[in-house]
Design an enzyme around this catalytic site. Structure first.
Site, short mmCIF file in Angstrom:
data_model
loop_
_atom_site.label_atom_id
_atom_site.label_comp_id
_atom_site.label_asym_id
_atom_site.label_seq_id
_atom_site.Cartn_x
_atom_site.Cartn_y
_atom_site.Cartn_z
N TRP A 206 1.09 -1.16 -0.01
CA TRP A 206 0.13 -0.21 0.24
C TRP A 206 0.82 1.22 -0.10
CZ3 TRP A 206 -0.50 -4.02 3.44
CH2 TRP A 206 0.34 -3.93 4.74
N ARG A 207 2.09 1.17 0.00
CA ARG A 207 3.11 2.11 -0.04
C ARG A 207 3.16 2.63 -1.53
NH1 ARG A 207 6.49 1.26 5.02
NH2 ARG A 207 5.36 2.04 6.57
N GLU B 13 -5.88 0.40 5.58
CA GLU B 13 -6.00 1.10 7.10
C GLU B 13 -6.92 0.34 8.12
OE1 GLU B 13 -3.90 3.08 8.15
OE2 GLU B 13 -2.90 3.91 6.40
N THR C 23 -4.26 -4.24 14.33
CA THR C 23 -3.72 -5.63 13.74
C THR C 23 -2.30 -5.33 13.21
OG1 THR C 23 -5.95 -6.29 13.15
CG2 THR C 23 -4.07 -7.26 11.99
N LEU D 92 -8.93 -13.16 10.62
CA LEU D 92 -8.31 -11.86 10.95
C LEU D 92 -9.12 -10.96 12.02
CD1 LEU D 92 -6.16 -10.01 9.77
CD2 LEU D 92 -7.94 -8.71 8.44
N TYR E 239 -8.52 8.15 13.22
CA TYR E 239 -7.36 7.90 13.04
C TYR E 239 -7.44 7.23 11.25
CZ TYR E 239 -3.82 4.77 10.91
OH TYR E 239 -3.02 4.19 10.19
N ASP F 227 -2.16 6.77 15.98
CA ASP F 227 -2.54 5.50 16.41
C ASP F 227 -1.64 5.09 17.60
OD1 ASP F 227 -0.01 5.46 15.21
OD2 ASP F 227 -0.15 3.49 14.27
N CYS G 109 10.88 3.03 17.78
CA CYS G 109 10.55 3.31 19.12
C CYS G 109 9.37 2.20 19.68
CB CYS G 109 9.89 4.54 19.28
SG CYS G 109 9.73 5.35 20.93
N CYS H 200 19.21 5.65 18.42
CA CYS H 200 17.92 6.43 17.84
C CYS H 200 18.11 7.73 17.61
CB CYS H 200 16.92 6.51 18.92
SG CYS H 200 15.50 7.31 18.64
N CYS I 248 15.05 12.88 23.57
CA CYS I 248 14.23 12.41 24.12
C CYS I 248 14.04 12.53 25.62
CB CYS I 248 14.21 10.84 23.88
SG CYS I 248 12.97 9.80 24.37
#
Length: 343
Positions: free
Chosen positions: A20-21, A33, A39, A76, A116, A134, A188, A198, A204
């Site tokens: 989906w990218r 989404e 999930t 699912l 979202y 999210d 993260c 990181c 941070c």
DNA sequence: AATACGGGGAA
DNA sequence: TTCCCAGTATT
């Protein structure tokens, strides 16, 4: 370099290649989404591939029957996602002539799409400047800015959405939104985040004050309800059995199962005999498939399950052929049984 | 504000 | 075991 610039740079260098990218087709982004709600990518990925193949466009999904959609969704979980998507696909196909709404405000009105998912679709497909929040984003923001307000409190939901809005990369919201989620998933992570390497470790807050493994703060977990299921696997001499559809409220809505006797406690055969459904006549023999109840664990209930093999003379017209059993959408508990039982 | 809603993978 | 995952709808 700003927070968002570092996220963008990290994303450019570390993003996974996911199907989906490579699209901004709102139908496909919407599908991905919804499938990824609560999930993991690894679990949703094969389902996404199956769906895109079976239903390449929103019209194909709209044309399908709910039963077919649920069958593809089988395993699912959170099946209301499939039912709502199907319902919304019909609306988009018929009322909007296949054109997906193109603003957050319009998208969020659709069934099965909340804050979202509307933000994700609006930003990724239409470049609208709205931040996604999210589980990953909650974690990244809570740690980086050292926020200990519970993420699932009313105050937290509002605060994190505002914070997310304040720090987002307006000039590239598409990559930024996907980037901060990917950063949360890979770098993260909930447990054992890679703070040593990181790119944000010098600024941070959680790392500075030793609170990385305490953040984000989340309010209490739900307690688990224990239920006792007795499934009646009815068989006659003609290779027929019985399935019923789950209706009303509760788990597995509109999926199929064997006739169910639910009880407050574990049932012996003698006790079961007293609560057999009325439609069963001519029972020849009953045997227990699993001596020890199978404990099917959902996130909020444990289903203590016994499968009873019930041989009867002849199943009436509402019976189905054993050979058709695999065509019906069923919960994992049932499909596991069907796989293990030698019909 | 709290709860219901699946299933699986990681530690 | 426990946590939690590209959350949403309902009560």
């Amino acid at each position: 370099m700003s927070f968002s610039d570092k996220i963008l740079r990290w994303y450019a260098e570390n993003k996974r290649k996911l199907p989906w990218r490579s699209t901004i087709d709102p139908y496909k982004i919407w599908l991905s989404e919804v499938m990824l709600q609560q999930t993991r990518v690894a679990q949703g990925l094969p389902y996404y591939e199956k769906f895109v193949e079976a239903y390449p466009t929103v019209f194909d999904l709209a044309k399908a029957s709910e039963e077919e959609v649920l069958k593809l969704w089988q395993g699912l979980g959170y099946y209301s996602r499939a039912r709502n998507m199907h319902q919304t696909a019909k609306k988009v196909a018929e009322e909007f002539n296949g054109n997906f709404p193109n603003t957050y405000a319009e998208i969020v009105k659709l069934k099965g799409i909340g804050d979202y998912t509307a933000s994700a679709i609006a930003s990724i497909c239409f470049d609208e400047q709205v931040p996604v929040v999210d589980g990953n984003v909650y974690r990244v923001l809570a740690r980086y800015f050292g926020v200990d307000v519970p993420i699932n409190s009313n105050q937290g939901i509002k605060l994190f959405k505002e914070l997310a809005h304040k720090v987002m990369a307006k000039e590239n919201i598409r990559d930024y939104n996907q980037g901060i989620m990917e950063f949360g998933a890979i770098q993260c992570s909930p447990k054992k985040p890679a703070c040593l390497v990181c790119p944000l470790n010098e600024s941070c807050k959680a790392l500075e004050i030793g609170m990385v493994n305490k953040l984000p703060v989340k309010l209490k977990k739900t307690k688990i309800k224990v239920r006792h299921f007795n499934y009646l696997v009815v068989l006659d001499d003609f290779e027929n059995t019985i399935l019923e559809q789950r209706i009303g409220k509760g788990i597995w809505q509109n999926l199929y199962q064997f006739p169910l006797v639910e009880s407050d406690n574990e049932l012996t055969q003698k006790m079961l005999l007293k609560s057999l459904p009325d439609f069963l006549h001519g029972v020849k023999e009953i045997s227990l498939f699993n001596e020890k109840p199978i404990v099917h664990k959902l996130s909020h209930q444990h289903l203590n399950t016994k499968f009873w093999i019930v041989n009867i003379q002849e199943i009436g017209p509402d019976g189905i052929s054993i050979s058709d059993l695999k065509k019906y959408p069923v919960p994992v508990l049932i499909s596991d049984f069907i796989e293990s039982f030698n019909f």
